[in-house]
Design an enzyme around this catalytic site. Structure first.
Site, PDB file in Angstrom:
ATOM      1  N   SER A 336       0.803  -1.231   0.000  1.00 28.56           N
ATOM      2  CA  SER A 336       0.000   0.000   0.000  1.00 28.56           C
ATOM      3  C   SER A 336       0.828   1.271   0.000  1.00 28.56           C
ATOM      4  O   SER A 336       1.881   1.329   0.639  1.00 28.56           O
ATOM      5  CB  SER A 336      -0.897   0.025   1.244  1.00 28.56           C
ATOM      6  OG  SER A 336      -1.800  -1.045   1.200  1.00 28.56           O
ATOM      7  N   HIS A 434      -7.497  -0.543   5.728  1.00 23.17           N
ATOM      8  CA  HIS A 434      -7.067  -1.939   5.907  1.00 23.17           C
ATOM      9  C   HIS A 434      -7.218  -2.399   7.359  1.00 23.17           C
ATOM     10  O   HIS A 434      -7.567  -3.544   7.627  1.00 23.17           O
ATOM     11  CB  HIS A 434      -5.618  -2.102   5.446  1.00 23.17           C
ATOM     12  CG  HIS A 434      -5.451  -2.032   3.949  1.00 23.17           C
ATOM     13  ND1 HIS A 434      -5.915  -3.006   3.090  1.00 23.17           N
ATOM     14  CD2 HIS A 434      -4.908  -1.079   3.163  1.00 23.17           C
ATOM     15  CE1 HIS A 434      -5.648  -2.678   1.832  1.00 23.17           C
ATOM     16  NE2 HIS A 434      -5.045  -1.503   1.852  1.00 23.17           N
TER      17      HIS A 434
END
Ligand SMILES: CC(=O)SCCNC(=O)CCNC(=O)[C@H](O)C(C)(C)COP(=O)(O)OP(=O)(O)OC[C@H]1O[C@@H](n2cnc3c(N)ncnc32)[C@H](O)[C@@H]1OP(=O)(O)O
Length: 504
Positions: A336, A434
């Site tokens: 990410s 997340h």
């Protein structure tokens, strides 16, 4: 957007033909019903607005007739859709304000029923339940019927998704602080959450054989690592790659949220190895090379669906899909970006410079190395030299500077992700996403994104949020209810180094 001239010209003519067809269909429906047709864009005064809303937003049926009342004519929905779509932006705000304020809940009848409920507390249960049901019904905003009716006409759901995007923009830009508008947003969000519940979504795998229009949209909507050209796109759906999207019958041909996955041997620590170098093989010959799924991009495409949590559902659904295709696969992780880290760091450096607390960020030795390595003008404070340094991406090309900066930037980034909060949750929105899904903040990666964008956004650092499948629900509950971030030894080590240095 990929500019492939022939394809592009063909597509846009198809698209505007489709748009014209839809407009013509709506016009025909309105003409047949003798209702107004609005040419775009129109300006409309307050009385005009009131008159139109009073006509198309039918009064709520009485409690007694609530199940027997015939739905208002479809033309009401079509007229509202057309009227609203033809307005200029500022009039959309006025219409939404009027709709939410004057066509919402009848507060007077709610308070009367609330008092009545208090009076019936000593009565039998049946009576209490009856009054509660009346009270519940009286809390239905009048405009909710219109929203429900609009969802049943062609293009109605997409219209409502875009209407919510307008509302979210009004709220975010503080163009209106009205509680009624927030209430309208809440009503619309709960309707959309029902209509887009995971059981009604369709998982589609996007391949090079998918319709060109879909491929073009996948490229257009890619919000994390922009697609450079058709070759790039072809590789992102080719061997050792997967691309999945959720679609919905009410919005045909529209990928709602898109997930790009790399199939690798281990958990990737660098994005260039995923979006720059590609397997030249035509097929995934060596299945033994596939032990991990790396989610390297996830993007929702409809602003109006924010908060409907499509991304979380998509990740979980894709994990199941990959497990059935690759039973040996045991590692699931994102790779990410860390948007906002560089600007946060710049802010921190200027604050520490003002408070002359530079020593809290870097050790003496590190400052000395920065001063020597940057050969800044004599007398320039090291903190200024550092700010200038990380303001460009030059340092990324110097082995020496990169070696000097790594320990400091890694522990600052670990603190940014783990320690910096917004309302008790991770400040960084991607971390928050997340962690809400139950992932573990697992590993920070140095020189993970050496593209100019990656260096500018987060000093080239990226992070793996790892999905340990049998721990995600526990982690998600811990995070959402107790604001506890589940993390790894590596990240905790970096955080404690930062805290030791800065006594934070
Ligand atoms: C591999 C990766 O990690 S790629 C990085 C994530 N993707 C992106 O940043 C692209 C832009 N963002 C998006 O497309 C979407 O926000 C997604 C896909 C991340 C999440 O969308 P959804 O699944 O619909 O979730 P939802 O809208 O409920 O937002 C959930 C969380 O995502 C985060 N989020 C929301 N908007 C954004 C955004 N524009 N950018 C990044 N994260 C966001 C927020 O933390 C949000 O939590 P909050 O609502 O409590 O503030």
């Amino acid at each position: 957007m990929i500019s492939h001239p022939v394809i592009w010209a063909f597509r846009s003519s198809v698209r505007c033909l489709r748009h014209r067809t839809l407009l013509k269909a709506t016009q025909r429906a309105l003409d047949v019903s003798g209702l107004r047709w609005y040419s775009t864009p129109i300006r409309v005064g307050v009385t005009g607005m009131e008159e139109i809303l009073a006509r198309v937003v039918a009064p709520l049926p009485t409690y007694e007739t609530r199940d027997k009342c015939p739905p208002s004519p479809e033309s009401n929905s079509l007229e509202f859709m057309h009227f609203y779509s033809s307005l200029v932006k500022e009039d959309k705000l006025s219409v939404l304000t009027k709709l939410s304020q004057d066509f919402g809940v009848d507060h007077k009848s709610v308070s009367e029923l609330a008092l009545k409920l208090l009076d019936t507390q000593l009565r039998d249960l049946a009576t209490i339940l009856q009054v509660e049901d009346r009270l519940r019904y009286s809390l239905t905003p009048r405009y909710k019927q219109l929203l429900n009716h609009i969802s049943r006409v062609e293009g109605g759901v997409k219209f409502l998704v875009d209407l919510r995007a307008d509302i979210l923009e009004i709220i975010a830009s503080k163009a209106s602080e009205s509680a009624h508008i927030r209430d309208l947003n809440g009503t619309l969000k709960s309707l959309l959450s029902e209509w887009f519940s995971v059981g009604l979504l369709r998982l589609e795998r996007i391949t090079w054989q998918s319709p060109c229009e879909i491929l073009q949209k996948i490229s257009h909507y890619e919000a994390v690592h922009p697609v450079r050209n058709w070759t790039d796109l072809k590789r992102r759906v080719g061997p050792y790659r997967r691309c999945y999207a959720f679609t919905h019958a009410a919005m045909p041909g529209e990928p709602l949220v898109v997930l790009h996955v790399a199939l690798t041997e281990d958990i990737s620590d660098n994005i260039q190895s995923i979006v720059r170098e590609f397997a030249t093989l035509d097929s995934e010959e060596d299945v033994n090379k596939i032990n991990a799924a790396i989610f390297y991009s996830i993007s929702s495409t409809q602003a109006g669906l924010q908060g409907v949590e499509l991304g979380n559902y998509l990740i979980k659904r894709v994990v199941r899909e990959l497990q059935s295709e690759f039973p040996q696969m045991g590692q699931f992780s994102s790779l990410s970006p860390i948007p906002g880290f560089s600007s946060w760091l710049q802010g921190l450096l200027s604050q520490y410079k003002k408070e002359s607390r530079g020593s809290d960020l870097l050790s003496e030795h590190e400052w000395k190395e920065v001063e020597q390595a940057t050969d800044s003008a004599p007398g320039t404070p090291a903190i200024e030299a550092l700010r200038k340094l990380i303001g460009t991406s030059e340092w990324m090309h110097s082995e020496r500077l990169s070696r000097i900066l790594e320990p400091a930037l890694m522990r600052l980034c670990a603190w940014y992700l783990y320690g910096e909060k917004r309302r008790g949750y991770a400040l960084n929105p991607v971390a928050n996403f997340h962690l809400q899904n139950g992932a573990t903040m697992w590993r920070l990666n140095w020189r993970a994104d050496t593209s100019p964008r990656g260096v500018a956004n987060s000093c080239g650092i990226m992070v793996n949020y790892r999905y340990f499948l049998n721990e995600t629900s526990k982690n998600s509950a811990l995070y959402l209810h107790n604001k506890v971030i589940t993390t790894s030894e590596q990240v905790l080590g970096l955080v404690s180094q930062f805290q030791k240095n800065s006594k934070l």
